[in-house]
Design a protein around this motif. Sequence first.
Motif, PDB file in Angstrom:
ATOM      1  N   SER A 323       0.890  -1.343  -0.065  1.00 44.22           N
ATOM      2  CA  SER A 323      -0.008   0.039  -0.053  1.00 44.22           C
ATOM      3  C   SER A 323       1.065   1.148   0.005  1.00 44.22           C
ATOM      4  CB  SER A 323      -0.851   0.069   1.204  1.00 44.22           C
ATOM      5  OG  SER A 323      -1.915  -1.128   1.348  1.00 44.22           O
ATOM      6  N   PRO A 324       0.574   2.190  -0.829  1.00 46.69           N
ATOM      7  CA  PRO A 324       1.117   3.550  -0.580  1.00 46.69           C
ATOM      8  C   PRO A 324       1.765   4.190   0.642  1.00 46.69           C
ATOM      9  CG  PRO A 324      -0.642   3.590  -2.152  1.00 46.69           C
ATOM     10  CD  PRO A 324      -0.826   2.304  -1.608  1.00 46.69           C
ATOM     11  N   GLU A 325       0.694   4.055   1.492  1.00 51.20           N
ATOM     12  CA  GLU A 325       1.130   4.350   2.774  1.00 51.20           C
ATOM     13  C   GLU A 325       1.967   3.911   3.715  1.00 51.20           C
ATOM     14  OE1 GLU A 325      -2.625   1.740   3.160  1.00 51.20           O
ATOM     15  OE2 GLU A 325      -1.796   3.360   1.861  1.00 51.20           O
ATOM     16  N   LEU A 326       2.465   2.432   3.085  1.00 47.91           N
ATOM     17  CA  LEU A 326       3.559   1.707   3.572  1.00 47.91           C
ATOM     18  C   LEU A 326       4.865   1.908   3.122  1.00 47.91           C
ATOM     19  CD1 LEU A 326       1.689  -1.736   4.100  1.00 47.91           C
ATOM     20  CD2 LEU A 326       2.061   0.046   5.918  1.00 47.91           C
ATOM     21  N   ALA A 327       5.110   2.742   2.189  1.00 46.79           N
ATOM     22  CA  ALA A 327       6.025   2.990   1.339  1.00 46.79           C
ATOM     23  C   ALA A 327       7.119   3.621   2.384  1.00 46.79           C
ATOM     24  CB  ALA A 327       5.979   3.704   0.082  1.00 46.79           C
ATOM     25  N   HIS A 328       8.493   3.249   2.139  1.00 45.09           N
ATOM     26  CA  HIS A 328       9.622   3.883   2.895  1.00 45.09           C
ATOM     27  C   HIS A 328      10.223   4.942   2.174  1.00 45.09           C
ATOM     28  CE1 HIS A 328      10.922   2.347   6.780  1.00 45.09           C
ATOM     29  NE2 HIS A 328      10.139   1.299   6.543  1.00 45.09           N
ATOM     30  N   ASN A 329       9.462   5.808   1.988  1.00 48.27           N
ATOM     31  CA  ASN A 329      10.174   7.015   0.872  1.00 48.27           C
ATOM     32  C   ASN A 329      11.299   7.866   1.402  1.00 48.27           C
ATOM     33  OD1 ASN A 329       7.885   6.562  -1.001  1.00 48.27           O
ATOM     34  ND2 ASN A 329       6.556   7.837   0.253  1.00 48.27           N
ATOM     35  N   GLU A 330      11.749   7.484   2.691  1.00 45.40           N
ATOM     36  CA  GLU A 330      12.657   8.485   3.228  1.00 45.40           C
ATOM     37  C   GLU A 330      14.055   7.535   2.888  1.00 45.40           C
ATOM     38  OE1 GLU A 330      11.743   5.390   6.345  1.00 45.40           O
ATOM     39  OE2 GLU A 330      10.404   6.720   4.925  1.00 45.40           O
ATOM     40  N   LEU A 331      13.945   6.316   2.483  1.00 48.07           N
ATOM     41  CA  LEU A 331      15.163   5.300   2.565  1.00 48.07           C
ATOM     42  C   LEU A 331      15.794   5.641   0.831  1.00 48.07           C
ATOM     43  CD1 LEU A 331      14.281   2.133   4.024  1.00 48.07           C
ATOM     44  CD2 LEU A 331      15.700   3.819   4.807  1.00 48.07           C
ATOM     45  N   PRO A 332      17.068   5.611   0.534  1.00 49.09           N
ATOM     46  CA  PRO A 332      17.667   5.687  -0.689  1.00 49.09           C
ATOM     47  C   PRO A 332      16.861   4.478  -1.540  1.00 49.09           C
ATOM     48  CG  PRO A 332      19.087   4.897   0.957  1.00 49.09           C
ATOM     49  CD  PRO A 332      17.999   5.271   1.800  1.00 49.09           C
ATOM     50  N   ASN A 333      16.655   4.670  -2.509  1.00 51.33           N
ATOM     51  CA  ASN A 333      16.099   3.811  -3.515  1.00 51.33           C
ATOM     52  C   ASN A 333      16.626   3.708  -4.955  1.00 51.33           C
ATOM     53  OD1 ASN A 333      14.346   2.157  -4.932  1.00 51.33           O
ATOM     54  ND2 ASN A 333      12.162   2.991  -4.485  1.00 51.33           N
ATOM     55  N   VAL A 334      17.269   2.886  -5.067  1.00 49.08           N
ATOM     56  CA  VAL A 334      18.078   2.706  -6.508  1.00 49.08           C
ATOM     57  C   VAL A 334      17.350   1.792  -7.502  1.00 49.08           C
ATOM     58  CG1 VAL A 334      20.341   3.298  -5.409  1.00 49.08           C
ATOM     59  CG2 VAL A 334      19.659   0.924  -5.728  1.00 49.08           C
ATOM     60  N   GLY A 335      16.111   1.491  -7.184  1.00 47.23           N
ATOM     61  CA  GLY A 335      15.265   0.628  -8.031  1.00 47.23           C
ATOM     62  C   GLY A 335      14.783   1.253  -9.410  1.00 47.23           C
ATOM     63  N   PHE A 336      14.007   0.443 -10.101  1.00 46.45           N
ATOM     64  CA  PHE A 336      13.413   1.060 -11.109  1.00 46.45           C
ATOM     65  C   PHE A 336      12.142   2.029 -10.734  1.00 46.45           C
ATOM     66  CE2 PHE A 336      15.521  -2.755 -12.932  1.00 46.45           C
ATOM     67  CZ  PHE A 336      16.409  -2.236 -13.839  1.00 46.45           C
ATOM     68  N   ALA A 337      11.750   2.811 -11.768  1.00 44.19           N
ATOM     69  CA  ALA A 337      10.639   3.423 -11.410  1.00 44.19           C
ATOM     70  C   ALA A 337       9.244   2.741 -11.167  1.00 44.19           C
ATOM     71  CB  ALA A 337      10.316   4.210 -12.778  1.00 44.19           C
ATOM     72  N   GLY A 338       8.793   3.128 -10.092  1.00 44.20           N
ATOM     73  CA  GLY A 338       7.614   2.284  -9.544  1.00 44.20           C
ATOM     74  C   GLY A 338       8.175   1.171  -8.346  1.00 44.20           C
ATOM     75  N   ASP A 339       9.398   1.034  -8.249  1.00 46.02           N
ATOM     76  CA  ASP A 339       9.780   0.057  -7.333  1.00 46.02           C
ATOM     77  C   ASP A 339      10.151   0.481  -6.089  1.00 46.02           C
ATOM     78  OD1 ASP A 339      10.590  -2.468  -6.407  1.00 46.02           O
ATOM     79  OD2 ASP A 339      12.387  -2.544  -7.440  1.00 46.02           O
ATOM     80  N   ARG A 340       9.217   0.297  -5.030  1.00 45.15           N
ATOM     81  CA  ARG A 340       9.404   0.796  -3.738  1.00 45.15           C
ATOM     82  C   ARG A 340       9.710  -0.051  -2.469  1.00 45.15           C
ATOM     83  NH1 ARG A 340       9.305   4.701  -6.731  1.00 45.15           N
ATOM     84  NH2 ARG A 340       8.065   6.375  -6.825  1.00 45.15           N
ATOM     85  N   LEU A 341      10.194   0.459  -1.307  1.00 40.93           N
ATOM     86  CA  LEU A 341      10.597  -0.251  -0.250  1.00 40.93           C
ATOM     87  C   LEU A 341       9.285  -0.143   0.741  1.00 40.93           C
ATOM     88  CD1 LEU A 341      14.293   0.593   0.053  1.00 40.93           C
ATOM     89  CD2 LEU A 341      13.633  -1.447  -0.329  1.00 40.93           C
ATOM     90  N   TYR A 342       8.738  -1.085   1.191  1.00 42.56           N
ATOM     91  CA  TYR A 342       7.653  -1.168   2.290  1.00 42.56           C
ATOM     92  C   TYR A 342       7.851  -1.745   3.412  1.00 42.56           C
ATOM     93  CZ  TYR A 342       5.023  -0.424  -2.462  1.00 42.56           C
ATOM     94  OH  TYR A 342       4.742   0.111  -3.560  1.00 42.56           O
TER      95      TYR A 342
END
Length: 569
Positions: A323-342
Amino acid sequence: MVSTKEHLKSSTRFTDPDPLKADFRNFLYVVWKHLGLPDPTPIQYDIAVYLQHGPKRSIIEAFRGVGKSWVTSAFVCWLLYCNPDHKILVVSASKIRADDFTTFTLRLIKEMPVLQHLIPKPDQRESKVAFDVGPAKASHSPSVKSVGITGQLAGSRADTIIADDVEIPNNSQTQAMRDKLSELVKEFDAILKPGGRIIYLGTPQTEQSLYNELPNRGYQVRIWPARIPDEKQRAIYGERLAPYIDDLIAKGWKAGASTDPKRFSEEDLWEREASYGRAGFSLQFMLDTRLSDADRYPLKLSDLIVMSLNPTLAPLKVVWASSPELAHNELPNVGFAGDRLYRPMWVDKDWTEYTGSVMAIDPSGRGGDETGFAVVKFLHGFQFVTAAGGLPGGYDDDTLLKLAQTAKLHGVNHVIIEANFGDGMFTKLIQPVFHKVHPCKIEEVKHSMQKERRIIDTLEPVMMQHRLVIDPRVIEQDFKSVQTYPPERAQHYMLTHQLTRITRDRGSLVKDDRLDALAIAVAYWSEHMARDADKAKAALRERQLQEELDKFLHGIGGKGRVPNLWVRV
């Protein structure tokens, strides 16, 4: 392409009496002779034609080392030679890079006899940041100005904006960085004068390159790869492939041949491919961003569960969700577009001690390799990554001591070492260090299967079942630890970059030390999981047989339950 002398002679056919103004290629030739360089190559001449006659919104993608920045510096001089009142803004990823472009341009003006009438007058601006040319009329805007992409763009005005390598590894490693860069370049339209032109010079730095997004904003792309592309690549390039390359193909040049053999032999390109790796060479020299297709990459950050981990205890169960609200947006993310850490959606309130803790070590080979390590703990089918990273070097005392200290800190009770390099020498060296700092079981493991396939076959099922949990501190430290490496190489050392860029193709990664260590540790617990599953299956079958026997005895009037006489399967 005509020879240089023939070209200069034929240029007099233009209506402009000055052949240097009539055709930028003539001017480029004069600049190259002044610099003591060989004649411009056919590709450099072709880039020159596109600079002179290209659309108002142009993107020049040419392989590294082709000299596109030098050609464009000469183009800036040519614009001022043709019209001293022309205003040019040079933007690069860093202020230093932009200033270097401006400084080189000003030196050409001062040193070339044909340009010396453009030398700034005493009452005009003259610095590496901004300068005027002598004949220019008074204006708030200098003739040439340089600025970094994150610098003060507002307030500038220009007829031509040169965006020279605004995308580099340092500002495009993560999705957040790429989003920021995409917004920054929108400022160009506010700076550009009516009828002006924006020219991007660049080489894609990531599979999700800014240069792939700009065509949606009206930009036209022209691509000059280092090798003649094959049919599949030509289909991907489409109309973006430079017509010059099409002409070479029509003349019978074979796929894989160097497109600029005067400067880069085929042997040279093979050496560069070996150094960059297949994926890096595809981006930097073939300008092929097909690798942005995430389907080619089976391991995704979104399949991980990211949560803070306790050193000794773990929850009995963790539930994954995206779910979007579970995304770890503060962590450095080097994945592809749309790939998120949850984060996990739910965590069991009951916690207990880990079943065990294992450290896997992939010793450094040679060259720029690291000694990769990963600490993975296990509980109830879940694997918990509490530490992972890489250490420069391999056999020195400092590296061995840090590994032993890490094992002690995380309560490791079993160490597994990749034994494919050095005939077990690393294990022999590390044993006395561990015996002194943190005594525990140490063993070697050898692999014969292709590394890329082994890593994917190990990690993919565990990650797709969302049973790999990683501490956010591991991700943060992974990103910070590579910042000491040169920017163009740093991302290759990151665990999360290696994880998201690996394919089943041999040599798909430039570096894989950290990822290999993680795969070795996960494989250890996966084997335990498989053994536990076999035991559980056997126990279930035994229980079912016993229940059937009880039913049978009860049906014939038997009393009580007979002793279990079934042989374990």
